[in-house]
Design a protein around this motif. Sequence first.
Motif, short mmCIF file in Angstrom:
data_model
loop_
_atom_site.label_atom_id
_atom_site.label_comp_id
_atom_site.label_asym_id
_atom_site.label_seq_id
_atom_site.Cartn_x
_atom_site.Cartn_y
_atom_site.Cartn_z
N GLU A 87 -13.45 14.62 -8.31
CA GLU A 87 -14.19 14.07 -7.17
C GLU A 87 -13.94 12.57 -7.13
O GLU A 87 -14.18 11.86 -8.10
N THR A 88 -13.45 12.12 -5.99
CA THR A 88 -13.06 10.72 -5.85
C THR A 88 -13.81 10.08 -4.70
O THR A 88 -13.98 10.69 -3.65
N GLN A 89 -14.25 8.87 -4.92
CA GLN A 89 -14.86 8.06 -3.86
C GLN A 89 -13.97 6.84 -3.65
O GLN A 89 -13.44 6.28 -4.61
N ILE A 90 -13.82 6.45 -2.40
CA ILE A 90 -13.04 5.24 -2.09
C ILE A 90 -13.93 4.27 -1.35
O ILE A 90 -14.59 4.62 -0.37
N ARG A 91 -13.97 3.04 -1.85
CA ARG A 91 -14.75 1.96 -1.25
C ARG A 91 -13.82 0.79 -0.99
O ARG A 91 -12.72 0.71 -1.54
N ILE A 92 -14.27 -0.15 -0.19
CA ILE A 92 -13.57 -1.41 0.01
C ILE A 92 -14.39 -2.47 -0.73
O ILE A 92 -15.62 -2.47 -0.66
N ILE A 93 -13.71 -3.36 -1.45
CA ILE A 93 -14.42 -4.33 -2.27
C ILE A 93 -15.43 -5.15 -1.45
O ILE A 93 -16.51 -5.46 -1.94
N GLU A 94 -15.10 -5.45 -0.20
CA GLU A 94 -16.04 -6.19 0.66
C GLU A 94 -17.36 -5.45 0.81
O GLU A 94 -18.41 -6.07 0.94
N HIS A 95 -17.32 -4.12 0.80
CA HIS A 95 -18.53 -3.34 0.96
C HIS A 95 -19.33 -3.25 -0.34
O HIS A 95 -20.54 -3.05 -0.31
N LEU A 96 -18.63 -3.39 -1.47
CA LEU A 96 -19.33 -3.40 -2.75
C LEU A 96 -19.93 -4.77 -3.06
O LEU A 96 -20.79 -4.89 -3.92
N LEU A 97 -19.44 -5.79 -2.37
CA LEU A 97 -19.92 -7.16 -2.60
C LEU A 97 -20.17 -7.79 -1.23
O LEU A 97 -19.41 -8.63 -0.76
N PRO A 98 -21.26 -7.38 -0.57
CA PRO A 98 -21.48 -7.82 0.82
C PRO A 98 -21.79 -9.31 0.98
O PRO A 98 -21.46 -9.89 1.99
N ASP A 99 -22.42 -9.93 0.02
CA ASP A 99 -22.76 -11.35 0.12
C ASP A 99 -22.01 -12.11 -0.96
O ASP A 99 -22.57 -12.52 -1.97
N VAL A 100 -20.73 -12.31 -0.70
CA VAL A 100 -19.86 -12.95 -1.69
C VAL A 100 -20.25 -14.41 -1.90
O VAL A 100 -20.83 -15.05 -1.03
N PHE A 101 -19.92 -14.91 -3.07
CA PHE A 101 -20.08 -16.33 -3.35
C PHE A 101 -18.86 -17.05 -2.80
O PHE A 101 -17.73 -16.75 -3.18
N GLU A 102 -19.10 -17.95 -1.87
CA GLU A 102 -18.00 -18.73 -1.30
C GLU A 102 -18.30 -20.20 -1.56
O GLU A 102 -19.32 -20.71 -1.12
N ARG A 103 -17.40 -20.85 -2.27
CA ARG A 103 -17.58 -22.25 -2.61
C ARG A 103 -17.65 -23.10 -1.34
O ARG A 103 -16.71 -23.14 -0.57
N GLY A 104 -18.75 -23.75 -1.14
CA GLY A 104 -18.91 -24.63 0.02
C GLY A 104 -18.76 -23.91 1.34
O GLY A 104 -18.36 -24.51 2.33
N GLY A 105 -19.03 -22.61 1.37
CA GLY A 105 -18.93 -21.87 2.62
C GLY A 105 -17.51 -21.52 3.01
O GLY A 105 -17.27 -21.01 4.09
N ARG A 106 -16.54 -21.77 2.15
CA ARG A 106 -15.16 -21.42 2.49
C ARG A 106 -14.69 -20.28 1.61
O ARG A 106 -15.21 -20.07 0.53
N LYS A 107 -13.73 -19.57 2.07
CA LYS A 107 -13.17 -18.48 1.29
C LYS A 107 -12.06 -19.06 0.44
O LYS A 107 -11.06 -19.53 0.96
#
Length: 141
Positions: A114-134
């Motif tokens: 049984e396999t599940q596939i996710r996108i990393i953006e969905h596992l980490l919805p509120d990412v830490f972005e230095r100074g608001g930049r990616k």
Amino acid sequence: MSENFLDIPPLIKAAEAAFQHAVAPSSGFRVGAALQTQEGPLFTGCNIESPVYLGICAERVALFKALSEGYRKFLALAIVCEEGVPCPPCGTCRQLLWEFSPGLHIVLDNKFGETQIRIIEHLLPDVFERGGRKPFKNKEL
């Protein structure tokens, strides 16, 4: 890239092989990971712990191996773990994986087919972005 174009079975098989090399004397929780680069090569990793509770996750081992060999574009990361249940990456791994590959597919296998596939953006919805930049989006690494 769509998950339909990912070659998932070999990725899981590579993660299972890496799992066999895990060193987990402290937690007893072994994890294996396999990272698929856009160029084709796979990089594997397993969690490695010391008896004094120092260690590194399988996902970061695979990522660091790929980065240290000059790879910067990744399609998917398969993860298998000791318990036979889907094992998503920890918070630190999620952040690092997102920074280097925000569209990365995460393949979680429970060792019972049984396999599940996710996108990393969905596992980490509120990412830490230095100074608001990616941090790596507009830079060539």
